[in-house]
Write a protein that holds these residues in place. Structure first.
Motif, PDB file in Angstrom:
ATOM      1  N   ASP A 120      -6.139   0.848  -2.057  1.00 57.65           N
ATOM      2  CA  ASP A 120      -4.791   0.927  -1.863  1.00 57.65           C
ATOM      3  C   ASP A 120      -4.150  -0.244  -1.105  1.00 57.65           C
ATOM      4  O   ASP A 120      -3.261  -1.109  -1.726  1.00 57.65           O
ATOM      5  N   SER A 171      -3.043   1.543  -6.751  1.00 61.24           N
ATOM      6  CA  SER A 171      -2.587   2.630  -6.073  1.00 61.24           C
ATOM      7  C   SER A 171      -3.072   3.967  -6.954  1.00 61.24           C
ATOM      8  O   SER A 171      -3.229   4.921  -6.306  1.00 61.24           O
ATOM      9  N   ALA A 207       0.748  -1.215  -0.078  1.00 61.94           N
ATOM     10  CA  ALA A 207       0.090  -0.007   0.015  1.00 61.94           C
ATOM     11  C   ALA A 207       0.730   1.437  -0.035  1.00 61.94           C
ATOM     12  O   ALA A 207       2.139   1.411   0.544  1.00 61.94           O
ATOM     13  N   VAL A 208       0.343   2.553  -0.679  1.00 61.38           N
ATOM     14  CA  VAL A 208       1.041   3.502  -0.548  1.00 61.38           C
ATOM     15  C   VAL A 208       0.746   4.779   0.220  1.00 61.38           C
ATOM     16  O   VAL A 208       1.495   5.347   0.866  1.00 61.38           O
ATOM     17  N   GLU A 223      -3.489  -2.795  -3.840  1.00 60.92           N
ATOM     18  CA  GLU A 223      -2.241  -2.341  -4.728  1.00 60.92           C
ATOM     19  C   GLU A 223      -2.942  -1.780  -5.943  1.00 60.92           C
ATOM     20  O   GLU A 223      -1.981  -1.797  -7.159  1.00 60.92           O
TER      21      GLU A 223
END
Length: 327
Positions: free
Chosen positions: A262, A267, A2-3, A265
């Motif tokens: 998120d 993102s 996750a970002v 992924e």
């Protein structure tokens, strides 16, 4: 990885985010099947996980493991077979129990591929009781499901058909196993699942792909690794579509959708949603994510080298952030 979630957690933006996951076909084959290894634990203790599987022993093992680990979220696995109706059905138990299905394995077809008969060929069949996810949500007092994951070996569409009410009411994201050929006799295929979910307001975002080679072929291509037989399909709602008319289109739910995107992924979609909330609801500090976005983007050296100031998204939201400067 996750970002944005780490920054959102630090800034307190996850304190009001409650996530409910439903996993149909929840047998844990390896460590990767545990949600804690996939990043969902960041939502604990505001995390509820419900697992359903026809295998009583698999549910007992999962529940015992959770008790031993003393996890700080709510998770339980319930030995129930889900379908599109309440009644008796035949469960076809395969050589490896993880491949068991409400549809009989298509053994003649399976025999043409490597590595499938040993797993999917029939061992025995039994009569079991089935129910629907909508009915289980009533009995278990599950008021909403945010992320629905289904892996029931060809009967996935039946589970979805038995979940029409909860789908319309709350589900934001779906990960569902789909087949492109009849590994099980007369099963629904990807096209059937796709049509059903699109009618319910979901959009396909991605497919993981599993290929198998012909059993008796001594050669195979480096370009095409075999025949595409199955995969996992990821579906999301688009809650920022301009003409969308649904009660789910509100900032609280859009934030939840961004968080799910998120952790799975996706993102770029998570960023799009967080920017939308910041621009449209940023006067409310609960939905102003300008600083979180900029700080998260600073994790990427290539973006820093380009200069974060040069990024259009940063230019659009910087004035809404509480940052003194951007490096």
């Amino acid at each position: 990885m996750a970002v944005f979630l780490k920054s959102l957690k630090k800034s307190g933006h996850l304190e009001k985010v409650y996530i409910t996951i439903c996993n149909v076909g929840s047998r844990k084959v390896n460590q990767q099947d545990d949600y804690a290894t996939q990043g969902w634990e960041i939502f604990a203790p505001r995390l509820n996980i419900y697992g359903f599987d026809a295998d009583l022993d698999a549910c007992d093992r999962a529940n015992s493991d959770l008790k031993h680990r003393q996890v700080n979220w709510k998770e339980k696995h319930i030995p129930i077979a889900l379908s599109n109706s309440v009644g008796l059905s035949t469960l076809y138990v395969t050589q490896h129990p993880m491949c068991s299905s409400l549809y009989p394995p298509n053994e003649i077809y399976l025999d043409r591929f490597t590595g499938l008969p040993e797993l999917v060929n029939l061992d025995f069949s039994i009569e079991i009781e089935t129910t629907t996810l909508d009915d289980v949500c009533i009995t278990e007092k599950i008021s909403e499901i945010d992320f629905l994951q289904i892996d029931v070996q060809g009967a996935d569409l039946q589970v979805l058909e038995g979940a029409s009410k909860i789908l319309s009411k709350s589900v934001l994201t779906i990960q569902v196993e789909v087949e492109f050929s009849e590994l099980y006799s007369n099963q629904p295929l990807f096209a059937d699942v796709d049509i059903y979910l699109r009618k319910h307001g979901f959009t396909l975002f991605d497919l993981t792909k599993a290929y198998r080679r012909r059993r008796h072929s001594p050669i195979h291509s480096t370009v095409h690794p075999g025949q595409l037989l199955w995969g996992d399909a990821f579906y999301f709602r688009d809650l920022i579509e301009e003409n969308l008319n649904t009660d789910l289109k509100n900032p609280e739910t859009i934030l939840k959708l961004a968080c799910i995107a998120d952790v799975l992924e996706f993102s770029d979609y998570a960023l799009e949603l967080l920017e939308y909330l910041t621009i449209n609801y940023g006067d409310d500090p609960n939905y102003n994510f300008a600083s979180d976005i900029i700080q998260s983007l600073s994790q990427f050296p290539e973006l820093v080298d380009r200069g974060l100031n040069s990024l259009p998204i940063v230019q659009r939201i910087y004035k809404l952030s509480n940052l003194d400067s951007i490096e």
